[in-house]
Structure formats: C-alpha cells, structure tokens
Scaffold this active site. Structure first.
Site, PDB file in Angstrom:
ATOM      1  N   ASN A  13      61.355   0.121 156.046  1.00 39.45           N
ATOM      2  CA  ASN A  13      61.392  -0.839 157.147  1.00 39.45           C
ATOM      3  C   ASN A  13      62.748  -0.847 157.834  1.00 39.45           C
ATOM      4  O   ASN A  13      63.758  -0.398 157.270  1.00 39.45           O
ATOM      5  CB  ASN A  13      61.153  -2.265 156.633  1.00 39.45           C
ATOM      6  N   ASN A 205      58.682 -10.957 139.222  1.00 34.24           N
ATOM      7  CA  ASN A 205      59.423 -12.195 139.103  1.00 34.24           C
ATOM      8  C   ASN A 205      58.473 -13.265 138.568  1.00 34.24           C
ATOM      9  O   ASN A 205      57.295 -12.990 138.296  1.00 34.24           O
ATOM     10  CB  ASN A 205      60.087 -12.604 140.424  1.00 34.24           C
ATOM     11  N   THR A 280      68.383 -11.007 149.132  1.00 33.45           N
ATOM     12  CA  THR A 280      67.310 -10.161 149.676  1.00 33.45           C
ATOM     13  C   THR A 280      66.891  -9.010 148.771  1.00 33.45           C
ATOM     14  O   THR A 280      65.711  -8.816 148.523  1.00 33.45           O
ATOM     15  CB  THR A 280      67.704  -9.604 151.061  1.00 33.45           C
ATOM     16  N   GLY A 283      65.956  -8.249 143.476  1.00 36.58           N
ATOM     17  CA  GLY A 283      64.869  -7.755 142.639  1.00 36.58           C
ATOM     18  C   GLY A 283      64.713  -6.252 142.721  1.00 36.58           C
ATOM     19  O   GLY A 283      64.436  -5.580 141.716  1.00 36.58           O
ATOM     20  N   ASP A 284      64.899  -5.691 143.915  1.00 32.10           N
ATOM     21  CA  ASP A 284      64.801  -4.242 144.093  1.00 32.10           C
ATOM     22  C   ASP A 284      65.925  -3.528 143.348  1.00 32.10           C
ATOM     23  O   ASP A 284      65.723  -2.450 142.783  1.00 32.10           O
ATOM     24  CB  ASP A 284      64.855  -3.888 145.581  1.00 32.10           C
TER      25      ASP A 284
END
Length: 341
Positions: A13, A205, A280, A283-284
């Site tokens: 993206n 999560n 942002t 988690g990645d």
C-alpha cells in the site's frame, strides 16, 4: 544446510498518515498536526521487518527475503517509495506484479497523538485484490523465486479465497515450507478449520485471537464468553482443534504470550519504551522478527518441535524490535534493523 528463506505473500500500500491531537467528531473539521505519505501495507511491512531483522550488521544479511504481491503499473509511488524501501531492507521485489488498469492499494491512517499514538485505518485494496485473486498464479510465482524449504508469511489483506487456497497448500504435510499466518484483518467469514489445520505459527493480537476462535467455535462448549478468556486459555483451543503448532498472542504494551503444541508456554513482557509515538507497524515488526528467527531454525532441517528451545528468545527479540518501532513515526520507516537493537 539450506539457506534460510522467507517469502512474504500479501499487500502493498501507499500510506497517507495524518497526525492529529484528537480524532474529529462526525461533521467536524479539525486542524491536524501533519501529513506523511509513505510505503505500507501489512504484507510489505512484514517483508521489510523480515529483511531488516536478518541484518546482523550493515553488510551481512542472514536470511533471503522475497515479496509476492501486486501494485498498479507505472505507479510513481511504487517506484519512488515502495520498491526502494523494500530493496533497501534486503527484500527481493521480483515477485511483485505490476497491473495495468489498477491502482496500488492505499491506506488512510489517522494517528491520535492525544491517545498515545493509537491509530484508525481505512484500507482501499486496489491491486492487492485484483492482482492477487488466483492462488495457482501466486503459487507459480513462489516456484519462480525458487521457494523450496523456508518460511511463508501471510496476512488478511488479499482475497480470502486466495488466502485459503494458499493456506491449504502450505499446511499440507507434503509441503516443506512453514506457514506463519497473521489474520489481520480477520476475515468476516472466518477461516475454515480445513485451511487453518496444521498451520506452523498463528500470530494474533488479543482482538484477533477472540475473533479467530469462531473458527473452532463449533467444536467448543465454553463455560463463559470467548472474549473473557485469557491468552493461556485461548491458545490451547487452536492446538487441540486445528493442530496449530505455535500460537503467538501479542498484548500491546503488556508484551506477548506464546504456546506450542508440545506444551511449552510463556509470557514475555514488553521492552521499555520512553515515549509511544506511533503504533502503526508494531505488530508487523513483531511478526517479521519472529519469522526471521524461525527461518534460521527451519534451515537447519530440524523438526519444528526443536524450536521450543529458542522460542522465548525469539519472542523477546521481537518485543524489543516492536518497542523500537513505536518510538518512531510511520510504518516501514519506523521498523529497526537488527544491528540497531
């Protein structure tokens, strides 16, 4: 020993990130702090995290990382932002397809500075859907990049039908690669047990873990509401009913919980953070760093059960990397290299 290898299959993206003292109410116009345009997408974020996690030094990359996805043809943002960031992080882009008459996926992200950097995200799929709607074509690309024995990382930002087809392929006992599946976002229709069964790593999560229990809900008789269950109560459900080998549940500022099908469990507290700026890509980052550790283990050819001896260390390092990420603005650009932490 085969060289460590990771293939990330997912979304790419362009992120339009607005930083604001607070989120506007309905019908309200609010003056925000700033706007940043950057490379993003959960697939691309995790590919960058895998790549950066594999750099023991600026000149030494321990794991080969490839990205498979789709973007709009002749998209200036891809040429100027996405591809340079991926390649600069040690990620091969030869598996990324450029689609005519399609736009690159985009995400509009509102970062609420008054709420500790919490974010709200609007996702426009674009080429992530139209260019990734055929599981067989994606598998052909994995063969083109010579994926044989390694780690495959997937998320929920490409079509559900493609995701399910790929999961069934990579979870087949005859397949030599190990799947890390991060159901983010969780598909509204859920994941059939037949597709989830045998997954090497299910990384979620707390919210995703509750939503994903609907996948095994028909097999359960719960004495209480699923959302009231603790991580150590949720994880065994996936081991028992879907034969998931490793379950990871990230807990935000509290840290992360892990559980293996062989019975090892543990809670790893988060690393110290001076100030949360932007959550942002946290988690990645966690998923990418864990994937890099797993890929190095898989390359030894040892059975996955042997990773029990290393899992606590892998989660600790992933937590430290995520802590470094939230102290910087942006998605990809906030992910640290391994030699920085």
């Amino acid at each position: 020993m085969a060289p460590p290898q990771i293939c990330v299959i997912g979304s790419l993206n362009i992120d339009f990130v607005t930083y604001t003292p607070r989120c506007p109410d309905a019908g309200e116009t609010l003056t925000a702090s700033s706007l940043a345009i950057s490379a993003g997408g959960k697939g691309a974020n995790q590919a960058v995290a895998c790549g950066r996690a594999s750099f023991a030094s600026k000149d030494t990359q321990n794991v080969s990382v490839s990205m498979i996805g789709a973007v709009g043809a002749d998209d200036p943002y891809y040429a100027a932002l996405l591809r340079p960031t991926l390649e600069g992080s040690g990620v091969s882009t030869t598996g990324i397809k450029q689609m005519k008459d399609n736009q690159t996926g985009s995400a509009t992200i509102i970062v609420d500075e008054g709420a500790g950097g919490e974010n709200r995200i609007l996702f426009v799929p674009g080429a992530n859907y139209t260019g990734m709607d055929n599981a067989e074509a994606v598998l052909a690309t994995t063969r083109d990049i010579h994926l044989e024995q390694g780690v495959v990382v997937m998320q929920g930002e490409i079509p559900r039908a493609t995701t399910l087809g790929l999961m069934q392929h990579f979870n087949d006992p005859a397949c030599r690669s190990h799947l890390i599946f991060n159901p983010a976002p969780v598909f509204t229709e859920g994941i059939p047990l037949s597709a989830l069964a045998g997954t090497s790593v299910l990384a979620m999560n707390e919210t995703e873990a509750v939503l994903m229990t609907k996948t095994v809900q028909e097999f359960l008789t719960l004495p209480q509401q699923t959302q009231d269950l603790k991580p150590e109560e949720l994880a065994p459900l996936f081991h028992k009913h879907a034969q998931v080998q490793i379950v990871l549940i990230t807990l935000g500022a509290k840290g992360a919980y892990y559980s293996t099908i062989t019975g090892k469990q543990g809670f790893v507290p988060s690393a110290a953070v001076e100030k949360v700026v932007d959550t942002t890509a946290a988690g990645d980052t966690f998923v990418g760093y864990f994937a890099a550790a797993l890929a190095e283990f898989v390359a030894t050819g040892a059975p996955l059960a042997g990773f029990d001896a290393q899992i606590d260390t892998a989660v600790q390092k992933a937590n430290v990397a995520a802590a470094g990420c939230v102290q910087r603005k942006g998605a990809m650009q906030s992910i640290p290299f391994a030699y920085e932490i």
